[in-house]
Motif scaffolding. Structure first.
Motif, PDB file in Angstrom:
ATOM      1  N   SER A  11       0.823  -1.199   0.000  1.00 14.82           N
ATOM      2  CA  SER A  11       0.000   0.000   0.000  1.00 14.82           C
ATOM      3  C   SER A  11       0.865   1.259   0.000  1.00 14.82           C
ATOM      4  CB  SER A  11      -0.883   0.000   1.255  1.00 14.82           C
ATOM      5  OG  SER A  11      -1.436   1.263   1.494  1.00 14.82           O
ATOM      6  N   MET A  12       0.321   2.327  -0.567  1.00 16.31           N
ATOM      7  CA  MET A  12       1.019   3.621  -0.551  1.00 16.31           C
ATOM      8  C   MET A  12       1.274   4.110   0.871  1.00 16.31           C
ATOM      9  SD  MET A  12      -0.804   5.832  -3.561  1.00 16.31           S
ATOM     10  CE  MET A  12      -0.086   7.331  -2.930  1.00 16.31           C
ATOM     11  N   ASP A  13       0.418   3.701   1.795  1.00 22.23           N
ATOM     12  CA  ASP A  13       0.533   4.154   3.183  1.00 22.23           C
ATOM     13  C   ASP A  13       1.509   3.341   4.019  1.00 22.23           C
ATOM     14  OD1 ASP A  13      -1.398   6.130   2.733  1.00 22.23           O
ATOM     15  OD2 ASP A  13      -3.023   4.719   3.138  1.00 22.23           O
ATOM     16  N   ALA A  14       2.005   2.254   3.471  1.00 21.69           N
ATOM     17  CA  ALA A  14       2.942   1.405   4.213  1.00 21.69           C
ATOM     18  C   ALA A  14       4.263   2.139   4.421  1.00 21.69           C
ATOM     19  CB  ALA A  14       3.185   0.105   3.455  1.00 21.69           C
ATOM     20  N   SER A  15       4.988   1.706   5.425  1.00 20.67           N
ATOM     21  CA  SER A  15       6.283   2.327   5.685  1.00 20.67           C
ATOM     22  C   SER A  15       7.350   1.704   4.796  1.00 20.67           C
ATOM     23  CB  SER A  15       6.676   2.145   7.152  1.00 20.67           C
ATOM     24  OG  SER A  15       7.049   0.812   7.399  1.00 20.67           O
ATOM     25  N   GLU A  35      -3.407   1.144  -4.405  1.00 25.57           N
ATOM     26  CA  GLU A  35      -4.286   1.982  -3.585  1.00 25.57           C
ATOM     27  C   GLU A  35      -5.713   1.613  -3.988  1.00 25.57           C
ATOM     28  OE1 GLU A  35      -4.559   6.551  -2.200  1.00 25.57           O
ATOM     29  OE2 GLU A  35      -4.366   6.239  -4.355  1.00 25.57           O
ATOM     30  N   HIS A  36      -6.516   1.234  -3.016  1.00 29.96           N
ATOM     31  CA  HIS A  36      -7.895   0.801  -3.272  1.00 29.96           C
ATOM     32  C   HIS A  36      -7.938  -0.298  -4.329  1.00 29.96           C
ATOM     33  CE1 HIS A  36      -9.028   4.193  -0.842  1.00 29.96           C
ATOM     34  NE2 HIS A  36      -8.435   5.015  -1.680  1.00 29.96           N
ATOM     35  N   ARG A  62       7.176   6.967   3.883  1.00 30.38           N
ATOM     36  CA  ARG A  62       6.035   6.173   3.425  1.00 30.38           C
ATOM     37  C   ARG A  62       6.253   5.827   1.962  1.00 30.38           C
ATOM     38  NH1 ARG A  62       3.796   3.818   7.306  1.00 30.38           N
ATOM     39  NH2 ARG A  62       3.615   5.139   9.108  1.00 30.38           N
ATOM     40  N   GLY A  64       4.266   6.001  -0.539  1.00 36.61           N
ATOM     41  CA  GLY A  64       3.745   7.024  -1.430  1.00 36.61           C
ATOM     42  C   GLY A  64       4.693   8.183  -1.661  1.00 36.61           C
ATOM     43  N   GLU A  65       5.635   8.396  -0.743  1.00 30.06           N
ATOM     44  CA  GLU A  65       6.615   9.476  -0.882  1.00 30.06           C
ATOM     45  C   GLU A  65       7.791   9.080  -1.758  1.00 30.06           C
ATOM     46  OE1 GLU A  65       7.201  11.770   3.069  1.00 30.06           O
ATOM     47  OE2 GLU A  65       6.843   9.669   3.614  1.00 30.06           O
TER      48      GLU A  65
END
Length: 85
Positions: A11-15, A35-36, A62, A64-65
C-alpha cells in the motif's frame, strides 16, 4: 521461471521499513504499489536508498513518498463493443 503468478503488493501508506523487510525476506528488488486495489506505482530498493539519503536519519518514509507513479490505461467498452484506451 523468471516470473511468478503470485504478485506481492504494498500500500502507498505502508512504511519503507515494511518494504525493506519484504525485499530481504523474499529477495525482491521491486514491489507493485496499490491503492484501493488498483496499481498506482512501483517501488524499488534503489529508490528507497536514494530517498533515505536525502532524509534526516531516523525520519520515517512512506511508500507514497518514494514510489514511481504510473498511469494506468483504462479500457472502456463502448456500446459497439470496441475498446477505447
Amino acid at each position: 521461471d523468471a516470473m511468478t503468478s503470485h504478485v506481492i503488493t504494498i500500500s502507498m501508506d505502508a512504511s519503507v521499513r515494511d518494504v525493506r523487510e519484504i525485499f530481504e525476506a523474499a529477495s525482491f528488488h521491486h514491489l507493485v504499489v496499490t491503492e484501493h486495489h488498483r496499481v498506482v506505482g512501483v517501488i524499488s530498493d534503489r529508490e528507497i536508498e536514494l530517498a533515505a539519503a536525502r532524509r534526516p536519519e531516523g525520519a520515517s518514509l512512506r511508500v507514497g513518498e518514494v514510489m514511481r507513479a504510473i498511469q494506468a490505461a483504462e479500457s472502456v467498452c463502448s456500446n459497439s463493443g470496441s475498446m477505447r484506451w
